[in-house]
Design a protein around this motif. Structure first.
Motif, PDB file in Angstrom:
ATOM      1  N   ASP A 271      21.172 -32.913  31.224  1.00  0.00           N
ATOM      2  CA  ASP A 271      21.944 -33.203  30.018  1.00  0.00           C
ATOM      3  C   ASP A 271      21.174 -32.910  28.738  1.00  0.00           C
ATOM      4  OD1 ASP A 271      24.132 -34.015  31.494  1.00  0.00           O
ATOM      5  OD2 ASP A 271      23.496 -36.118  31.543  1.00  0.00           O
ATOM      6  N   SER A 272      19.873 -33.208  28.726  1.00  0.00           N
ATOM      7  CA  SER A 272      19.081 -33.069  27.508  1.00  0.00           C
ATOM      8  C   SER A 272      17.698 -32.563  27.871  1.00  0.00           C
ATOM      9  CB  SER A 272      18.978 -34.420  26.785  1.00  0.00           C
ATOM     10  OG  SER A 272      18.281 -34.289  25.569  1.00  0.00           O
ATOM     11  N   VAL A 273      17.211 -31.563  27.136  1.00  0.00           N
ATOM     12  CA  VAL A 273      15.943 -30.919  27.470  1.00  0.00           C
ATOM     13  C   VAL A 273      15.118 -30.776  26.199  1.00  0.00           C
ATOM     14  CG1 VAL A 273      14.859 -28.805  28.355  1.00  0.00           C
ATOM     15  CG2 VAL A 273      16.952 -29.682  29.414  1.00  0.00           C
ATOM     16  N   TYR A 274      13.804 -30.999  26.329  1.00  0.00           N
ATOM     17  CA  TYR A 274      12.904 -30.807  25.198  1.00  0.00           C
ATOM     18  C   TYR A 274      13.089 -29.411  24.582  1.00  0.00           C
ATOM     19  CZ  TYR A 274       8.936 -29.121  22.647  1.00  0.00           C
ATOM     20  OH  TYR A 274       8.175 -28.522  21.679  1.00  0.00           O
ATOM     21  N   GLY A 275      13.053 -29.364  23.249  1.00  0.00           N
ATOM     22  CA  GLY A 275      13.057 -28.093  22.544  1.00  0.00           C
ATOM     23  C   GLY A 275      14.422 -27.554  22.208  1.00  0.00           C
TER      24      GLY A 275
ATOM     25  N   THR B 253      16.179 -36.962  31.768  1.00  0.00           N
ATOM     26  CA  THR B 253      15.965 -36.646  33.178  1.00  0.00           C
ATOM     27  C   THR B 253      15.473 -35.215  33.312  1.00  0.00           C
ATOM     28  OG1 THR B 253      17.733 -38.169  33.816  1.00  0.00           O
ATOM     29  CG2 THR B 253      17.049 -36.537  35.452  1.00  0.00           C
ATOM     30  N   TRP B 254      14.513 -35.018  34.221  1.00  0.00           N
ATOM     31  CA  TRP B 254      13.857 -33.722  34.354  1.00  0.00           C
ATOM     32  C   TRP B 254      13.840 -33.245  35.802  1.00  0.00           C
ATOM     33  CZ3 TRP B 254      12.901 -29.668  31.761  1.00  0.00           C
ATOM     34  CH2 TRP B 254      11.970 -28.729  32.206  1.00  0.00           C
ATOM     35  N   ASP B 255      13.962 -31.915  35.984  1.00  0.00           N
ATOM     36  CA  ASP B 255      13.904 -31.284  37.306  1.00  0.00           C
ATOM     37  C   ASP B 255      13.088 -29.998  37.160  1.00  0.00           C
ATOM     38  OD1 ASP B 255      14.334 -29.824  39.638  1.00  0.00           O
ATOM     39  OD2 ASP B 255      16.425 -30.447  39.826  1.00  0.00           O
ATOM     40  N   THR B 256      11.832 -30.024  37.593  1.00  0.00           N
ATOM     41  CA  THR B 256      10.943 -28.876  37.393  1.00  0.00           C
ATOM     42  C   THR B 256      11.408 -27.655  38.166  1.00  0.00           C
ATOM     43  OG1 THR B 256       9.109 -30.438  37.130  1.00  0.00           O
ATOM     44  CG2 THR B 256       8.542 -28.115  37.417  1.00  0.00           C
ATOM     45  N   ARG B 257      11.905 -27.839  39.380  1.00  0.00           N
ATOM     46  CA  ARG B 257      12.334 -26.689  40.191  1.00  0.00           C
ATOM     47  C   ARG B 257      13.506 -25.965  39.530  1.00  0.00           C
ATOM     48  NH1 ARG B 257      14.175 -27.369  45.264  1.00  0.00           N
ATOM     49  NH2 ARG B 257      13.303 -25.367  45.946  1.00  0.00           N
ATOM     50  N   ALA B 258      14.435 -26.729  38.972  1.00  0.00           N
ATOM     51  CA  ALA B 258      15.556 -26.099  38.267  1.00  0.00           C
ATOM     52  C   ALA B 258      15.059 -25.329  37.048  1.00  0.00           C
ATOM     53  CB  ALA B 258      16.571 -27.167  37.862  1.00  0.00           C
ATOM     54  N   TYR B 259      14.100 -25.902  36.351  1.00  0.00           N
ATOM     55  CA  TYR B 259      13.492 -25.246  35.182  1.00  0.00           C
ATOM     56  C   TYR B 259      12.822 -23.935  35.580  1.00  0.00           C
ATOM     57  CZ  TYR B 259       9.649 -24.660  31.759  1.00  0.00           C
ATOM     58  OH  TYR B 259       8.743 -24.172  30.866  1.00  0.00           O
ATOM     59  N   LEU B 260      12.032 -23.957  36.642  1.00  0.00           N
ATOM     60  CA  LEU B 260      11.308 -22.760  37.068  1.00  0.00           C
ATOM     61  C   LEU B 260      12.262 -21.656  37.522  1.00  0.00           C
ATOM     62  CD1 LEU B 260       8.343 -24.381  39.040  1.00  0.00           C
ATOM     63  CD2 LEU B 260       8.274 -23.333  36.760  1.00  0.00           C
ATOM     64  N   ARG B 261      13.381 -22.020  38.091  1.00  0.00           N
ATOM     65  CA  ARG B 261      14.377 -21.013  38.493  1.00  0.00           C
ATOM     66  C   ARG B 261      15.059 -20.396  37.278  1.00  0.00           C
ATOM     67  NH1 ARG B 261      15.774 -25.030  42.294  1.00  0.00           N
ATOM     68  NH2 ARG B 261      17.566 -25.616  41.014  1.00  0.00           N
ATOM     69  N   HIS B 262      15.308 -21.225  36.261  1.00  0.00           N
ATOM     70  CA  HIS B 262      16.168 -20.801  35.162  1.00  0.00           C
ATOM     71  C   HIS B 262      15.440 -20.009  34.074  1.00  0.00           C
ATOM     72  CE1 HIS B 262      19.670 -20.882  32.590  1.00  0.00           C
ATOM     73  NE2 HIS B 262      19.002 -21.497  31.627  1.00  0.00           N
ATOM     74  N   VAL B 263      14.230 -20.425  33.708  1.00  0.00           N
ATOM     75  CA  VAL B 263      13.563 -19.848  32.542  1.00  0.00           C
ATOM     76  C   VAL B 263      13.356 -18.334  32.639  1.00  0.00           C
ATOM     77  CG1 VAL B 263      11.389 -19.839  31.247  1.00  0.00           C
ATOM     78  CG2 VAL B 263      12.539 -21.993  31.737  1.00  0.00           C
ATOM     79  N   PRO B 264      12.908 -17.777  33.766  1.00  0.00           N
ATOM     80  CA  PRO B 264      12.757 -16.310  33.802  1.00  0.00           C
ATOM     81  C   PRO B 264      14.065 -15.565  33.542  1.00  0.00           C
ATOM     82  CG  PRO B 264      11.529 -17.311  35.600  1.00  0.00           C
ATOM     83  CD  PRO B 264      12.357 -18.411  34.993  1.00  0.00           C
ATOM     84  N   THR B 265      15.194 -16.110  33.980  1.00  0.00           N
ATOM     85  CA  THR B 265      16.476 -15.439  33.722  1.00  0.00           C
ATOM     86  C   THR B 265      16.813 -15.459  32.236  1.00  0.00           C
ATOM     87  OG1 THR B 265      17.879 -17.427  34.004  1.00  0.00           O
ATOM     88  CG2 THR B 265      17.264 -16.215  35.999  1.00  0.00           C
TER      89      THR B 265
END
Length: 413
Positions: A156-160, A191-203
């Motif tokens: 729902d909410s992410v730093y930056g 709430t944070w999910d590192t695996r979702a972040y790592l999948r998404h950022v390169p795209t």
């Protein structure tokens, strides 16, 4: 030239700032930024109750001696509260010395090494279309380098990812946070999910490069949320998109963690916005584990200490990338710009523009033209504080968010 008074001003024109004003017996004044986001009153008390009484009748021209007196004399050294207080005194004294000389501060630091400091802005969006619009808006404002932050599907909410108020330089819309039943201000919990972040950022970077081409310098902030192996994986995944840097990939306390990241990726690395002394950097510099120093004048002991740190970094070919969000006041920003202009190993300057309300309180003379910042040739720092405007914005309790994993474990935000 003796110090006659040292006054602490706390004001909240959109967000909280702590400013030290030193006045000499011949009427010169100097300002120092002592803002520590979410812990502002701790620094205000440190200055008002413990430091200001020590300054009265001291020679305002003895900047190095005063720095050592406050750092070594307290016995309890380092830490963000102490170093923000020392920084405020140091910066205010440099402001006075430059005013007495009738010169902008950068002239006392050796003069200009460049015509201006390359700045980067903060583009963000909850999704790709919103992010692309933000990048275009920053390019239209004249930025030549841009930090990319984006929402993560399922979170729902992410730093930056700035709300409209944050984008305008005010506190985030989740500050001054939620209220408890007894009306206390409390940090919002995300709430944070590192695996979702790592999948998404390169795209995301693939899409931004496809839209804006290979020449635009792009930056990204991991904000301390990865393990070393996760950061190494992300750095490697981002190599095709030629980042200017990957910032704060792991928590800064563990300097040795950068060894593992460095072994696995050639993506440039930046760290240091939560550091407050040269000792936080010794391994990182001597082993060349980073490419950019991310400290702020405000949190790293002032102009005196940060100049020494950057000179030390220069020995290893490491450049500056000084911290410059809107919780650094315009006083702290101006001090950074004078260093940016003077040091040889300048890299880039973070520049998140302050709100109109903040600029009513802090009257600035620095400029942003064609992507470059300049501190101006006004004697001193080039910033003055309007007491009447400051008094119109009293302190408001406010905190940065707290992060939890999906199972409820507290995680780095």
């Amino acid at each position: 030239m003796k110090i006659r008074s040292a006054d602490v001003i706390v004001t909240s024109p959109g967000r909280n700032f702590v400013t030290l004003r030193i006045t000499t017996d011949d009427g010169l004044t100097g300002l120092g930024d002592a803002t520590l986001n979410g812990r502002e009153l701790a620094v205000a008390s440190y200055l008002r109750d413990h430091v200001a009484p020590l300054l009265i009748e001291r020679d305002a021209t003895r900047i190095e001696d005063t720095w050592q007196y406050l750092y070594r004399g307290a016995y309890w050294r380092r830490g963000p509260v102490t170093m923000a207080a020392v920084a405020a005194v140091d910066t205010a004294l440099w402001d006075i010395k430059a005013k007495a000389a009738g010169m902008p501060l950068y002239q006392l630091l050796g003069g200009a090494s460049r015509i201006g400091a390359l700045a980067y802005g903060h583009a963000s969006g909850r999704d790709l279309p919103e992010l692309m619009d933000s990048v275009r808006a920053h390019l239209a404002q004249g930025y030549r380098a841009i930090r990319i932050q984006t929402g993560i599907p399922g979170l729902d909410s992410v730093y930056g990812v700035a709300a409209s108020s944050a984008a305008a330089g005010d506190r985030y819309d989740y500050e001054p946070a939620r209220r408890s039943a007894d009306t206390r201000a409390l940090p919002v919990e995300e709430t944070w999910d590192t695996r979702a972040y790592l999948r998404h950022v390169p795209t995301v970077f693939e899409a931004v490069r496809a839209e804006f081409g290979p020449e635009l310098p792009l930056l990204h902030d991991g904000h301390h949320r990865m393990t070393p192996i996760q950061a190494a994986r992300l750095g490697k995944a981002l190599e095709p998109y030629d980042l200017f840097w990957l910032e704060d990939a792991t928590p800064g306390e563990d300097q040795a963690a950068l060894r593992l990241i460095r072994q696995h990726t050639t993506t440039p690395l930046a760290i240091g916005e939560v550091f407050n002394s040269v000792y936080d950097y010794t391994t990182l510099l001597s082993e060349r584990l980073i490419d950019y120093v991310r400290s702020a004048v405000t949190h790293t002991g002032g102009v005196t200490a940060l100049r020494k740190l950057l000179d030390h970094a220069a020995v290893y070919g490491i450049r500056s990338g000084l911290h410059g969000p809107t919780d650094i006041s315009p006083v702290g920003m101006a001090a950074a710009l004078h260093l940016d202009l003077a040091v040889h190993n300048f890299g880039i300057q973070e520049f998140m523009q302050h709100s109109a309300r903040t600029l009513e309180v802090f009257r600035t003379s620095y400029t942003f033209t064609d992507g470059l910042l300049h501190p101006s040739d006004t004697p001193g720092l080039g910033v003055e504080l309007d007491d009447e405007a400051a008094a119109a914005f009293p302190y408001e309790p406010a905190y940065l968010p707290v992060n939890r994993l999906q199972d409820g474990t507290v995680h780095d935000w």
